[in-house]
Design a protein around this motif. Structure first.
Motif, PDB file in Angstrom:
ATOM      1  N   LEU A  52      -4.331   3.522  49.948  1.00 14.56           N
ATOM      2  CA  LEU A  52      -4.219   2.134  49.439  1.00 14.56           C
ATOM      3  C   LEU A  52      -5.191   1.196  50.171  1.00 14.56           C
ATOM      4  CD1 LEU A  52      -2.777   0.117  47.603  1.00 14.56           C
ATOM      5  CD2 LEU A  52      -1.032  -0.162  49.396  1.00 14.56           C
ATOM      6  N   ARG A  53      -5.313   1.341  51.494  1.00 17.37           N
ATOM      7  CA  ARG A  53      -6.248   0.498  52.266  1.00 17.37           C
ATOM      8  C   ARG A  53      -7.685   0.711  51.766  1.00 17.37           C
ATOM      9  NH1 ARG A  53      -4.591  -1.791  57.161  1.00 17.37           N
ATOM     10  NH2 ARG A  53      -6.762  -1.818  57.849  1.00 17.37           N
ATOM     11  N   LYS A  54      -7.968   1.978  51.436  1.00 19.73           N
ATOM     12  CA  LYS A  54      -9.324   2.285  50.956  1.00 19.73           C
ATOM     13  C   LYS A  54      -9.592   1.573  49.629  1.00 19.73           C
ATOM     14  CE  LYS A  54     -12.425   6.193  50.096  1.00 19.73           C
ATOM     15  NZ  LYS A  54     -12.566   7.675  50.061  1.00 19.73           N
ATOM     16  N   LYS A  55      -8.615   1.655  48.694  1.00 19.51           N
ATOM     17  CA  LYS A  55      -8.797   1.012  47.386  1.00 19.51           C
ATOM     18  C   LYS A  55      -8.853  -0.525  47.511  1.00 19.51           C
ATOM     19  CE  LYS A  55      -7.063   4.415  44.113  1.00 19.51           C
ATOM     20  NZ  LYS A  55      -6.166   4.655  42.972  1.00 19.51           N
ATOM     21  N   LEU A  56      -8.145  -1.042  48.514  1.00 23.75           N
ATOM     22  CA  LEU A  56      -8.153  -2.503  48.709  1.00 23.75           C
ATOM     23  C   LEU A  56      -9.374  -2.971  49.485  1.00 23.75           C
ATOM     24  CD1 LEU A  56      -4.391  -3.148  49.608  1.00 23.75           C
ATOM     25  CD2 LEU A  56      -5.522  -3.547  47.416  1.00 23.75           C
ATOM     26  N   GLY A  57     -10.208  -2.049  49.956  1.00 20.37           N
ATOM     27  CA  GLY A  57     -11.452  -2.414  50.634  1.00 20.37           C
ATOM     28  C   GLY A  57     -11.273  -2.806  52.068  1.00 20.37           C
ATOM     29  N   ILE A  58     -10.205  -2.377  52.718  1.00 21.44           N
ATOM     30  CA  ILE A  58      -9.967  -2.747  54.123  1.00 21.44           C
ATOM     31  C   ILE A  58      -9.754  -1.503  54.979  1.00 21.44           C
ATOM     32  CG2 ILE A  58      -9.056  -5.045  53.589  1.00 21.44           C
ATOM     33  CD1 ILE A  58      -6.237  -3.891  53.913  1.00 21.44           C
ATOM     34  N   ALA A  59     -10.324  -0.379  54.510  1.00 21.33           N
ATOM     35  CA  ALA A  59     -10.097   0.908  55.198  1.00 21.33           C
ATOM     36  C   ALA A  59     -10.671   0.893  56.602  1.00 21.33           C
ATOM     37  CB  ALA A  59     -10.703   2.054  54.383  1.00 21.33           C
ATOM     38  N   HIS A  60     -11.800   0.297  56.797  1.00 23.51           N
ATOM     39  CA  HIS A  60     -12.478   0.320  58.098  1.00 23.51           C
ATOM     40  C   HIS A  60     -12.369  -1.023  58.816  1.00 23.51           C
ATOM     41  CE1 HIS A  60     -14.071   4.216  56.932  1.00 23.51           C
ATOM     42  NE2 HIS A  60     -14.543   3.670  55.802  1.00 23.51           N
ATOM     43  N   THR A  61     -11.264  -1.717  58.596  1.00 25.50           N
ATOM     44  CA  THR A  61     -11.038  -3.001  59.266  1.00 25.50           C
ATOM     45  C   THR A  61      -9.734  -2.933  60.031  1.00 25.50           C
ATOM     46  OG1 THR A  61      -9.798  -3.984  57.424  1.00 25.50           O
ATOM     47  CG2 THR A  61     -12.202  -4.208  57.384  1.00 25.50           C
ATOM     48  N   THR A  62      -9.540  -3.902  60.879  1.00 26.22           N
ATOM     49  CA  THR A  62      -8.296  -3.961  61.658  1.00 26.22           C
ATOM     50  C   THR A  62      -7.258  -4.870  61.006  1.00 26.22           C
ATOM     51  OG1 THR A  62      -9.188  -5.786  62.959  1.00 26.22           O
ATOM     52  CG2 THR A  62      -9.533  -3.559  63.805  1.00 26.22           C
ATOM     53  N   GLU A  63      -7.577  -5.358  59.797  1.00 23.45           N
ATOM     54  CA  GLU A  63      -6.676  -6.309  59.127  1.00 23.45           C
ATOM     55  C   GLU A  63      -5.361  -5.637  58.791  1.00 23.45           C
ATOM     56  OE1 GLU A  63      -6.638  -9.665  55.565  1.00 23.45           O
ATOM     57  OE2 GLU A  63      -8.405  -8.407  55.892  1.00 23.45           O
ATOM     58  N   ASN A  64      -4.255  -6.300  59.059  1.00 21.88           N
ATOM     59  CA  ASN A  64      -2.932  -5.793  58.764  1.00 21.88           C
ATOM     60  C   ASN A  64      -2.738  -5.734  57.264  1.00 21.88           C
ATOM     61  OD1 ASN A  64       0.143  -6.501  58.154  1.00 21.88           O
ATOM     62  ND2 ASN A  64       0.021  -5.391  60.113  1.00 21.88           N
ATOM     63  N   LEU A  65      -2.206  -4.562  56.805  1.00 23.78           N
ATOM     64  CA  LEU A  65      -2.064  -4.352  55.355  1.00 23.78           C
ATOM     65  C   LEU A  65      -1.062  -5.322  54.746  1.00 23.78           C
ATOM     66  CD1 LEU A  65      -2.881  -2.669  52.921  1.00 23.78           C
ATOM     67  CD2 LEU A  65      -1.135  -0.987  53.546  1.00 23.78           C
ATOM     68  N   ALA A  66       0.040  -5.541  55.414  1.00 25.11           N
ATOM     69  CA  ALA A  66       1.062  -6.452  54.885  1.00 25.11           C
ATOM     70  C   ALA A  66       0.534  -7.886  54.810  1.00 25.11           C
ATOM     71  CB  ALA A  66       2.311  -6.386  55.760  1.00 25.11           C
ATOM     72  N   THR A  67      -0.237  -8.313  55.826  1.00 28.75           N
ATOM     73  CA  THR A  67      -0.819  -9.673  55.836  1.00 28.75           C
ATOM     74  C   THR A  67      -1.809  -9.837  54.692  1.00 28.75           C
ATOM     75  OG1 THR A  67      -0.585  -9.744  58.230  1.00 28.75           O
ATOM     76  CG2 THR A  67      -2.081 -11.336  57.226  1.00 28.75           C
ATOM     77  N   PHE A  68      -2.622  -8.773  54.460  1.00 24.32           N
ATOM     78  CA  PHE A  68      -3.601  -8.827  53.371  1.00 24.32           C
ATOM     79  C   PHE A  68      -2.914  -8.984  52.026  1.00 24.32           C
ATOM     80  CE2 PHE A  68      -6.152  -6.680  50.125  1.00 24.32           C
ATOM     81  CZ  PHE A  68      -7.351  -7.382  50.232  1.00 24.32           C
ATOM     82  N   LEU A  69      -1.818  -8.193  51.821  1.00 26.83           N
ATOM     83  CA  LEU A  69      -1.124  -8.227  50.523  1.00 26.83           C
ATOM     84  C   LEU A  69      -0.360  -9.544  50.317  1.00 26.83           C
ATOM     85  CD1 LEU A  69       0.185  -4.553  50.426  1.00 26.83           C
ATOM     86  CD2 LEU A  69      -1.576  -5.557  48.946  1.00 26.83           C
ATOM     87  N   SER A  70      -0.028 -10.234  51.387  1.00 27.89           N
ATOM     88  CA  SER A  70       0.708 -11.497  51.252  1.00 27.89           C
ATOM     89  C   SER A  70      -0.142 -12.612  50.621  1.00 27.89           C
ATOM     90  CB  SER A  70       1.222 -11.951  52.622  1.00 27.89           C
ATOM     91  OG  SER A  70       0.129 -12.291  53.473  1.00 27.89           O
ATOM     92  N   LYS A  71      -1.446 -12.344  50.497  1.00 25.44           N
ATOM     93  CA  LYS A  71      -2.328 -13.350  49.876  1.00 25.44           C
ATOM     94  C   LYS A  71      -2.193 -13.385  48.361  1.00 25.44           C
ATOM     95  CE  LYS A  71      -5.844 -12.693  53.503  1.00 25.44           C
ATOM     96  NZ  LYS A  71      -7.227 -12.247  53.792  1.00 25.44           N
ATOM     97  N   PHE A  72      -1.573 -12.370  47.769  1.00 30.30           N
ATOM     98  CA  PHE A  72      -1.509 -12.271  46.309  1.00 30.30           C
ATOM     99  C   PHE A  72      -0.135 -12.696  45.804  1.00 30.30           C
ATOM    100  CE2 PHE A  72      -4.723  -9.330  47.779  1.00 30.30           C
ATOM    101  CZ  PHE A  72      -5.799  -9.649  46.967  1.00 30.30           C
TER     102      PHE A  72
END
Length: 595
Positions: free
Chosen positions: A575-595
């Motif tokens: 899922l991180r790969k498809k969302l474009g954040i695979a090679h980042t330190t960004e928290n997955l839950a924080t990223f998804l909270s933007k939508f």
């Protein structure tokens, strides 16, 4: 129908007079006059209304004044008698002013003056006691009376009435009326031999007449200015103004005024010793005066012939003309003409060494001259004019002060209104600001309420998710226990398997449906927004993102979805790969909270 403004009525009669004498050929003129008289007589017979009858009587009297003066006077008396019996003061004043006009045009100056004075007093009384405005009529009567006093040689009275008329005309801004008054005042100062002041009034009247395009008035002004220049011995200017006047009078067919021009041009030529030209113009004036039955014109023509023969030293013929003119001039009351004839006769007798008769006529001349221009009268005239000028100046000053006060008051009012306007703008802006603040506060409160609702919904949702996880965990435990039972041969396998399948179905499908329903109530646009940005996500990945959006742990998700921890860890990485954040330190839950 009754005329309410006698000034207008008189002007209409003047127009009728012009049409009668110069507007038609002789044959048509006579026929038109006869038809007009017949029409008026028929109307008089058929009229039952007193006001209508009064008007017709006056019209008939005017039409007959040249043909039958006695009949005209009788009709005027009948009109006056009718007016007095009606006890209508306005009708009486109208009849008196009409009679005064007819008598004035017939050279009966004293009776005309008496009628005018009586009419004036009535109109002044009516003007004070009625709402109706009689000022135009009163102004015209002041002019007529002033003109008559001037003709009769009472210059003090003439000035008095002229100034009263001038005050009224100036107050109503009646320029034509002011020009009429200036004409009379110019003549008065001409007779007083104050030529500078006379020219002032004549030129002032000329300016007004040119401004209002009054051609007869312009012609009259030119003629009067010419007279003053003749008295000043400036013959070229006099001749120039006379010819200008004559040109206009001929162009508009005013024959009696043109006749006056002819006589005045003859007087200039006589002074210039061009006596043949003088006789030619004197004769033209005399002939027209006879045709028009112009008594004053005939007298002045006789005087001019006397001057002509006096210039040629034909004294007997000159004396004959003077003697013919003198009694007629006295009868009409033309004092200035009478005075001039007396002086000419005195000079003539002295020229012929008849000193006794010369002295007699000289004394008569001096007596008349002094009565016309006695020092007391001159002083009184000057005093009246000075008082009028001072009053006018004072009124102008008061008017100026009032205007300034009005300007100041207007400015003060405008200032107050401007301050009030600024205050209203300030209050309006203040209200808007307060309203905006209130709306902002309301929005903040609403936002806070929504945030609180979302927070509590999220709490509720997380609680449900945890509850689901616990239930599923329980179900798994029961399932495992049932599996152990299945190993017992004594238990029916088919029944146990059925229990296991039912528990798995309810733990997987119904619980998930309940969770998803609640999730969409809290975050209705989440799937649409996520799908817009990442359309390649599978349903399972979208479901996983929903759990992660709620910040659930991998273990809690495993309990809900019955997936192993390893499978979920792989799914999270994908899922991180498809969302474009695979090679980042960004928290997955924080990223998804933007939508």
């Amino acid at each position: 129908m009754r005329f309410r403004n006698e000034g207008k009525f008189i002007r209409r009669l003047l127009i009728i007079l012009v049409l009668i004498f110069i507007g038609f050929p002789a044959g048509l003129l006579l026929k038109a006059q006869t038809e007009a008289l017949d029409s008026l007589n028929r109307a008089l017979i058929l009229s039952f209304d007193k006001g209508q009858k009064l008007l017709i009587l006056n019209r008939l009297a005017y039409e007959l004044r040249e043909k039958d003066l006695q009949k005209s006077k009788a009709l005027l008396e009948e009109a006056l008698d009718l007016a007095r019996k009606s006890e209508n003061r306005e009708e009486l004043a109208f009849a008196l002013s009409t009679k005064g006009f007819v008598l004035n045009s017939s050279y009966e100056f004293s009776p005309a003056l008496n009628n005018y004075l009586e009419a004036l007093n009535i109109y002044i009384e009516l003007d004070k006691n009625n709402k109706k405005d009689y000022k135009p009529t009163i102004g015209f009567l002041y002019y007529q009376i002033g003109s008559l006093y001037k003709t009769l040689g009472n210059y003090q009275k003439a000035i008095e009435y002229c100034l009263s008329g001038l005050k009224m005309y100036e107050a109503s801004d009646d320029k034509s009326g002011v020009a009429l008054i200036y004409r009379v005042m110019g003549s008065i100062y001409k007779y007083k031999e104050d030529y500078e002041k006379s020219l002032f009034y004549y030129f002032s009247g000329l300016k007004i007449n040119e401004e209002i395009k009054n051609l007869p008035g312009v012609a009259n002004s030119f003629n009067n200015i010419g007279i003053v220049y003749l008295l000043m011995k400036d013959f070229d200017k006099a001749l120039n103004y006379y010819k200008k006047s004559l040109e206009i009078n001929i162009s508009i067919n005013i024959e009696n005024e043109a006749a006056i021009n002819y006589g005045n041009i003859g007087a200039v030529y006589l002074e210039m010793n061009r006596i043949d030209s003088a006789l030619y113009y004197f004769s033209k004036r005399f002939n027209i005066a006879q045709i028009l039955n112009d008594k004053k014109g005939i007298i002045i023509s006789l005087e001019s012939f006397g001057d002509y023969y006096y210039k040629k030293k034909e004294y007997l013929r000159a004396l004959d003309y003077y003697k013919r003119a003198l009694p007629q001039s006295r009868d009409l009351g033309i004092m200035e003409t009478t005075k001039n004839i007396l002086k000419s006769m005195s000079n003539l007798y002295e020229e012929n060494s008849d000193y006794v008769k010369g002295l007699v006529f000289y004394k008569s001349y001096i007596s008349l001259r002094d009565s016309l221009l006695n020092r007391e009268a001159v002083q009184k005239i000057e005093q009246m004019e000075m008082e009028y000028s001072l009053e006018k100046e004072r009124n102008n000053h008061l008017f100026s002060e009032q205007k300034n006060r009005l300007y100041i008051m207007g400015g003060f009012v405008l200032l107050i209104l401007f301050i009030l306007f600024l205050f209203l703008i300030y209050m309006n802006q203040n209200l808007k600001l307060k309203r905006n603040n209130l709306e902002q506060k309301k929005l903040e409160i609403d936002k806070q309420q929504l945030q609180n609702e979302v927070y509590f919904k999220d709490k509720e949702l997380v609680s449900k998710a945890i509850s689901l996880a616990e239930k599923n965990e329980l179900m798994v435990d029961i399932t495992n226990r049932l599996k152990s039972i299945v190993l017992d041969p004594k238990v029916t396998n088919s029944k146990v398997k059925d229990i296991i399948e039912d528990l798995r179905f309810h733990s997987d499908t119904h619980l998930w449906d309940e969770f998803e329903y609640t999730f969409l109530q809290v975050h209705p646009d989440y799937y649409n927004s996520l799908g817009t940005h990442f359309p390649e996500l599978t349903p399972n990945e979208r479901r996983l993102s929903a759990f992660l959006r709620l910040n659930l742990s991998t273990k809690e998700i495993s309990n809900i979805t019955h997936q192993s921890l390893h499978s979920l860890t792989v799914a999270r990485t994908r899922l991180r790969k498809k969302l474009g954040i695979a090679h980042t330190t960004e928290n997955l839950a924080t990223f998804l909270s933007k939508f």
